[in-house]
Design a protein around this motif. Sequence first.
Motif, PDB file in Angstrom:
ATOM      1  N   PRO A  92       3.788  10.577  18.030  1.00 25.30           N
ATOM      2  CA  PRO A  92       4.176   9.569  19.020  1.00 25.30           C
ATOM      3  C   PRO A  92       4.148  10.133  20.441  1.00 25.30           C
ATOM      4  CG  PRO A  92       5.718   9.623  17.173  1.00 25.30           C
ATOM      5  CD  PRO A  92       4.838  10.818  17.042  1.00 25.30           C
ATOM      6  N   PRO A  93       3.632   9.387  21.396  1.00 25.01           N
ATOM      7  CA  PRO A  93       3.590   9.900  22.777  1.00 25.01           C
ATOM      8  C   PRO A  93       4.969  10.206  23.339  1.00 25.01           C
ATOM      9  CG  PRO A  93       2.157   7.969  22.508  1.00 25.01           C
ATOM     10  CD  PRO A  93       2.954   8.085  21.250  1.00 25.01           C
ATOM     11  N   VAL A  94       5.991   9.463  22.907  1.00 24.77           N
ATOM     12  CA  VAL A  94       7.328   9.678  23.458  1.00 24.77           C
ATOM     13  C   VAL A  94       7.853  11.058  23.105  1.00 24.77           C
ATOM     14  CG1 VAL A  94       9.724   8.881  23.403  1.00 24.77           C
ATOM     15  CG2 VAL A  94       7.867   7.218  23.454  1.00 24.77           C
ATOM     16  N   THR A  95       7.657  11.511  21.859  1.00 20.74           N
ATOM     17  CA  THR A  95       8.190  12.806  21.426  1.00 20.74           C
ATOM     18  C   THR A  95       7.146  13.912  21.486  1.00 20.74           C
ATOM     19  OG1 THR A  95       7.624  12.491  19.077  1.00 20.74           O
ATOM     20  CG2 THR A  95       9.721  11.574  19.864  1.00 20.74           C
ATOM     21  N   ASN A  96       5.873  13.577  21.355  1.00 20.50           N
ATOM     22  CA  ASN A  96       4.767  14.543  21.311  1.00 20.50           C
ATOM     23  C   ASN A  96       4.941  15.557  20.182  1.00 20.50           C
ATOM     24  OD1 ASN A  96       2.238  15.358  22.453  1.00 20.50           O
ATOM     25  ND2 ASN A  96       3.241  17.164  23.288  1.00 20.50           N
ATOM     26  N   ALA A  97       5.622  15.155  19.123  1.00 20.96           N
ATOM     27  CA  ALA A  97       5.821  16.012  17.955  1.00 20.96           C
ATOM     28  C   ALA A  97       5.021  15.445  16.787  1.00 20.96           C
ATOM     29  CB  ALA A  97       7.304  16.089  17.592  1.00 20.96           C
ATOM     30  N   LEU A  98       4.442  16.335  15.990  1.00 25.95           N
ATOM     31  CA  LEU A  98       3.643  15.925  14.838  1.00 25.95           C
ATOM     32  C   LEU A  98       4.558  15.635  13.657  1.00 25.95           C
ATOM     33  CD1 LEU A  98       0.925  15.548  13.365  1.00 25.95           C
ATOM     34  CD2 LEU A  98       0.960  18.010  12.898  1.00 25.95           C
ATOM     35  N   TYR A  99       4.393  14.451  13.065  1.00 28.34           N
ATOM     36  CA  TYR A  99       5.181  14.057  11.896  1.00 28.34           C
ATOM     37  C   TYR A  99       4.234  13.742  10.737  1.00 28.34           C
ATOM     38  CZ  TYR A  99       8.731  13.374  15.506  1.00 28.34           C
ATOM     39  OH  TYR A  99       9.585  13.557  16.558  1.00 28.34           O
ATOM     40  N   THR A 100       4.739  13.933   9.522  1.00 27.32           N
ATOM     41  CA  THR A 100       3.951  13.670   8.318  1.00 27.32           C
ATOM     42  C   THR A 100       4.771  12.838   7.345  1.00 27.32           C
ATOM     43  OG1 THR A 100       4.684  15.711   7.222  1.00 27.32           O
ATOM     44  CG2 THR A 100       2.683  15.836   8.568  1.00 27.32           C
ATOM     45  N   MET A 101       4.065  12.050   6.536  1.00 29.04           N
ATOM     46  CA  MET A 101       4.677  11.266   5.473  1.00 29.04           C
ATOM     47  C   MET A 101       3.761  11.300   4.265  1.00 29.04           C
ATOM     48  SD  MET A 101       6.341   7.898   7.315  1.00 29.04           S
ATOM     49  CE  MET A 101       4.818   7.353   8.035  1.00 29.04           C
ATOM     50  N   ALA A 102       4.334  11.092   3.079  1.00 32.65           N
ATOM     51  CA  ALA A 102       3.541  11.075   1.850  1.00 32.65           C
ATOM     52  C   ALA A 102       4.286  10.272   0.787  1.00 32.65           C
ATOM     53  CB  ALA A 102       3.265  12.486   1.349  1.00 32.65           C
ATOM     54  N   SER A 103       3.503   9.487   0.020  1.00 30.21           N
ATOM     55  CA  SER A 103       4.003   8.762  -1.162  1.00 30.21           C
ATOM     56  C   SER A 103       5.034   7.697  -0.838  1.00 30.21           C
ATOM     57  CB  SER A 103       4.590   9.750  -2.180  1.00 30.21           C
ATOM     58  OG  SER A 103       3.638  10.721  -2.552  1.00 30.21           O
ATOM     59  N   ASP A 104       5.071   7.190   0.397  1.00 27.30           N
ATOM     60  CA  ASP A 104       5.949   6.073   0.736  1.00 27.30           C
ATOM     61  C   ASP A 104       5.146   4.779   0.742  1.00 27.30           C
ATOM     62  OD1 ASP A 104       8.543   7.220   1.173  1.00 27.30           O
ATOM     63  OD2 ASP A 104       7.687   8.240   2.920  1.00 27.30           O
ATOM     64  N   SER A 105       5.829   3.671   0.467  1.00 24.57           N
ATOM     65  CA  SER A 105       5.166   2.368   0.348  1.00 24.57           C
ATOM     66  C   SER A 105       5.425   1.509   1.577  1.00 24.57           C
ATOM     67  CB  SER A 105       5.658   1.626  -0.901  1.00 24.57           C
ATOM     68  OG  SER A 105       5.312   2.328  -2.071  1.00 24.57           O
ATOM     69  N   ILE A 106       4.399   0.766   1.964  1.00 22.39           N
ATOM     70  CA  ILE A 106       4.501  -0.245   3.022  1.00 22.39           C
ATOM     71  C   ILE A 106       4.293  -1.606   2.377  1.00 22.39           C
ATOM     72  CG2 ILE A 106       3.601  -1.058   5.223  1.00 22.39           C
ATOM     73  CD1 ILE A 106       2.505   1.677   5.765  1.00 22.39           C
ATOM     74  N   PHE A 107       5.189  -2.540   2.663  1.00 19.90           N
ATOM     75  CA  PHE A 107       5.120  -3.876   2.097  1.00 19.90           C
ATOM     76  C   PHE A 107       4.693  -4.866   3.182  1.00 19.90           C
ATOM     77  CE2 PHE A 107       8.134  -1.442  -0.360  1.00 19.90           C
ATOM     78  CZ  PHE A 107       7.775  -1.716  -1.671  1.00 19.90           C
ATOM     79  N   PHE A 108       3.714  -5.697   2.828  1.00 23.26           N
ATOM     80  CA  PHE A 108       3.186  -6.700   3.758  1.00 23.26           C
ATOM     81  C   PHE A 108       3.630  -8.078   3.280  1.00 23.26           C
ATOM     82  CE2 PHE A 108       0.566  -3.018   4.256  1.00 23.26           C
ATOM     83  CZ  PHE A 108       0.152  -3.005   5.566  1.00 23.26           C
ATOM     84  N   VAL A 159       0.851  -1.180   0.000  1.00 21.53           N
ATOM     85  CA  VAL A 159       0.000   0.000   0.000  1.00 21.53           C
ATOM     86  C   VAL A 159       0.892   1.238   0.000  1.00 21.53           C
ATOM     87  CG1 VAL A 159      -1.923  -1.127   1.180  1.00 21.53           C
ATOM     88  CG2 VAL A 159      -0.178   0.045   2.521  1.00 21.53           C
ATOM     89  N   VAL A 160       0.382   2.297  -0.594  1.00 22.11           N
ATOM     90  CA  VAL A 160       1.099   3.567  -0.684  1.00 22.11           C
ATOM     91  C   VAL A 160       0.420   4.564   0.253  1.00 22.11           C
ATOM     92  CG1 VAL A 160       1.816   5.462  -2.173  1.00 22.11           C
ATOM     93  CG2 VAL A 160       1.810   3.114  -3.051  1.00 22.11           C
ATOM     94  N   LEU A 161       1.229   5.229   1.057  1.00 29.13           N
ATOM     95  CA  LEU A 161       0.688   6.252   1.945  1.00 29.13           C
ATOM     96  C   LEU A 161       0.468   7.525   1.145  1.00 29.13           C
ATOM     97  CD1 LEU A 161       3.043   5.757   5.033  1.00 29.13           C
ATOM     98  CD2 LEU A 161       0.748   4.838   4.705  1.00 29.13           C
TER      99      LEU A 161
END
Length: 744
Positions: free
Chosen positions: A263-279, A254-256
Motif C-alpha cells: 500500500p502506498p500509505v505504509t510502503n510495506a510489503l504484505y502477503t496473504m495465502a489461502s484466504d477466501s474472498i466472497f462476491f 475465490v481463494v487467494l
Amino acid sequence: MKLVMYTSMSQNTITPSFEWKTLNSNGTSGNINLKCLLYGPENKDHIADLHVYPSNFTILDTLWSVSSSDIRLKQDGIHISPLELRQGEQFISIHNQDSYNSPFLVTINGMEISHLQNLLNFHPVEFSGNIYGTMSIPSRLSEQPMIPLGITVRNFHFQDGDMGTLHVTGSWDNTEKRINLDAMTRQSQHDSLKINGFVDIADNSIELNFSPRYTSTEFLNSWLKGVLGEIKGTVSGQLQLKGPLDSLDLYGRVVLDTLRFTPPVTNALYTMASDSIFFEEGKIIFEDFLVHDTQHGSCVVIGAITHNKLEDFGYDLSFDANNLLAYNHSGIDNNDFWGTVYADGNGRLHGNTSTVRADLNLSPKYGSNFYYNSSETENASGSEYIYFHNGETQDKSLGITENKQIENFKDNSSDVYLNLTANINPNAQIVIYTDRKTGDGLYLRGNGPIDISWHNKGKFRINGLYTTTGGEYHLTIQDLMKRNFQIQPEGYLRFSGNAKDGDLNLKSIYTVHSVSLSDLNIGQNISNATTNVNCILNFGGKANNPQVTFDLDFPTAGDDMRQTLQSAISSQEDLNMQMLYLLTVGRFYTYDYETSSSASAQNQSVLAMQSLFANTLGNSLGSIIGQALHLNNWTFGPNISTGRLGFDDMEVGGQFQGSLLQNRLQLSGNFGYREQNTYANNFVGDFNLRWLLNPKGTISLNAYSETNDRYFSKSSLSTQGGGIMFQHNFNKLSSLFRKKKTKK
C-alpha cells in the motif's frame, strides 16, 4: 449518436450518403457512400444491387478504411464481393462464393477487442487483445446463423491484467436468441482460466462463469491499486459475471493462493495465502484475512469493498495488528518525514474513490524509528542549529512547519482524512533533524499518548504530552567535530493543536572527562586535580522558536570544589567561552595570557593543541567503532584527554550506552586508565544498569557503581548502590493516588 443522410434519386437509382458521430468520447465517426439500383416486378428473382464506394471512419483516433464492394440481393440469397474494413494489419473481411446460397465467410485478422467495445459502447469492464479467426454465416435469412469454432485472442487482457492467449468456441442458440460461449486462457502449464456462458442478444445481457486455477490477480489492480498498491499473486475458485450490459455484477468465491501488495500509505510489503474472498451483489467481502509482513508481524482484516454495478467503488476495512510493519518509508526522496514503525493496535480504513478516511490506534514496538527533517536549508544561509559567537547567542527554529509532503497531497483530487492515536513508548525512537546532512538533531525516546488529525486539503493538528526517558542531541561544530549530548529523562514536548506552537522543555548533557583544573588558575592546592564536566544544553520555549541556554555542572567534584568552580565561571560570557572551549578542545579556557610569561603562554598553546588532537582522535575512533559494529541501539565513545602536563599525564578511556532485550535492559558506563598520583585508583570502571519492569518504563530497578574522583578522597575507591524507581506524571497531587476506573 448524431446521424445525417443525404440522398438523391433518379428513376430506379438511389444514391445515399451517410455521416455519423457518436456523442461519447469512446465512440466513432465517419461517412459512407452507396449507390443502390432497384429492380421492378419484371425481374422476379432480382431485388437490388448495392455498390459500396471506398470511404473512411474513425474509432477513437484510429482511422479505418472501407473497401469498395458489390452486394446483390436475390430471392434465393445474397452475394457479396469482398468487403473489407482495414486499419494497418488489422482487418475484417466478408464475402461468399459465386453461388447466392453459399454461406458468408467472415475473416478477422488481428482486430483489437477494445475497438469492438468502443463501437458497441460497452465499458463496464475492459478487454484488450487481438482477434484471429473465421466465421461462417448462412446467406439465406431463413437459415439458422452459425458461429464458428477456433477464434483465438492473442495477448488477451482483462481489466489490464495479462491473461495469456484466449481460445473461444461458440454457437448460436436460435431458440433463446443468444450466443453460447466456451473459452479457456492460460499463461503457462500450471495455470488456467475457463470461461463459459452466453451473451443474450434479445435481453442485452450477459452471463459468464469464470473458473480460475492459479490465475494471475493482475486484473485486480484496476480496482484496488489506489488503496493496496500493485497486487501480485494467483487465485482459484468460481466467479460469475452476470446482468444487463449496463449493470453487471460479480458473484462467487475465490481463494487467494498467494497475494503480495504494498500500500502506498505504509510502503510495506504484505502477503496473504489461502484466504477466501466472497462476491455478493454490490460487495466484495473479506472475512478474517490474515496478513503478514516481511518481519514476522501480522494483522487480521475484516470488511468489504462495495460498488454500484462495478462502478463507484467504496471500502470499509478494519484490522487488528500484532507487531505489524505499519510504516516503511525511506528518506531517499528528500521527504520531510520517513521511518520504520512496527506497531500493535487496531484501525479502520473507509471511504471511496474520492475520500479516504483512516482511524488508527497504534502502539509502537521495538525497533521503530521515525524521522522528521526540520531543517530549512533553502530558507537559511546555513544549517547550524546553534551558533557560537561573541556577544548574545542566536537560536534557530526547529522548523516544524507544514512540510512538502503535505503540500504535495493538497494537489491530490481525493480528500484524505487521518485520525491517529499513537501510544508512544520507549520502543520507538523519534529523530528530529536540525541538519540532515550532518545528522544533527534530537534523537528521542519517551512516553506519551499523541493524537494526530490531518486533512490533506485542511490542517495538521497534534495534541498530547511526550515525556522523554532518554536519547541524544547530536551537534556538529563547524563541520569538524561531532558531540553527542545525552537527553535527560523527564523532559517533554507538549502539543495543543498547531505543531509549531508546541512547548519544549529538554535538558541534554555532554560529559568531558578528566578536565584539568590547572587552566583556571584558581589555586595552587588544586592545580593538579581533574574533574568531569557536564556541558548542558537546555531547550525551552516554542517548537518554532526554541530558546537554548548553556550551563556547566561538575558531577565528580565535592560541594566545596563545585562552589569554587562556579565562582570562577560567573558571567554568561565566561560560561559561553568555557562551553565552546570544553566542547572543542576538551579543556578549560585560560584567561589573562597577557600577564603570563611568553613561555607559559606557549606551553598553554601546546597543551591546547595536544588536547584538541586527543579529542579529535577519540571522536574519530568512536565513529569507526560505531560504523564497524552496526549496532543501532548502542553508542561507544572512546575518550583520550590530556592533563596538566599534556600527553605526559593523559587519560585513556571510553563510554558506552545501549539497551538489550527489546529496550527493557538499559546499560551505560565508562572505563579507562589514568596516570596521576592524585587518585587512589588509576583504573576507572563505572556502570549504571536499569531494568524496566513495565513497557512504559514507569517502574524500574536501578543499580550503579561509580569510581570516587574527589581530589581529597583516597580512602574509598568506589561507590555502589541500587534501588527501585517509580515515575508518574501528574497535574494535581490528588491524581497521583487516584485509581483509574475500570470499564465495565
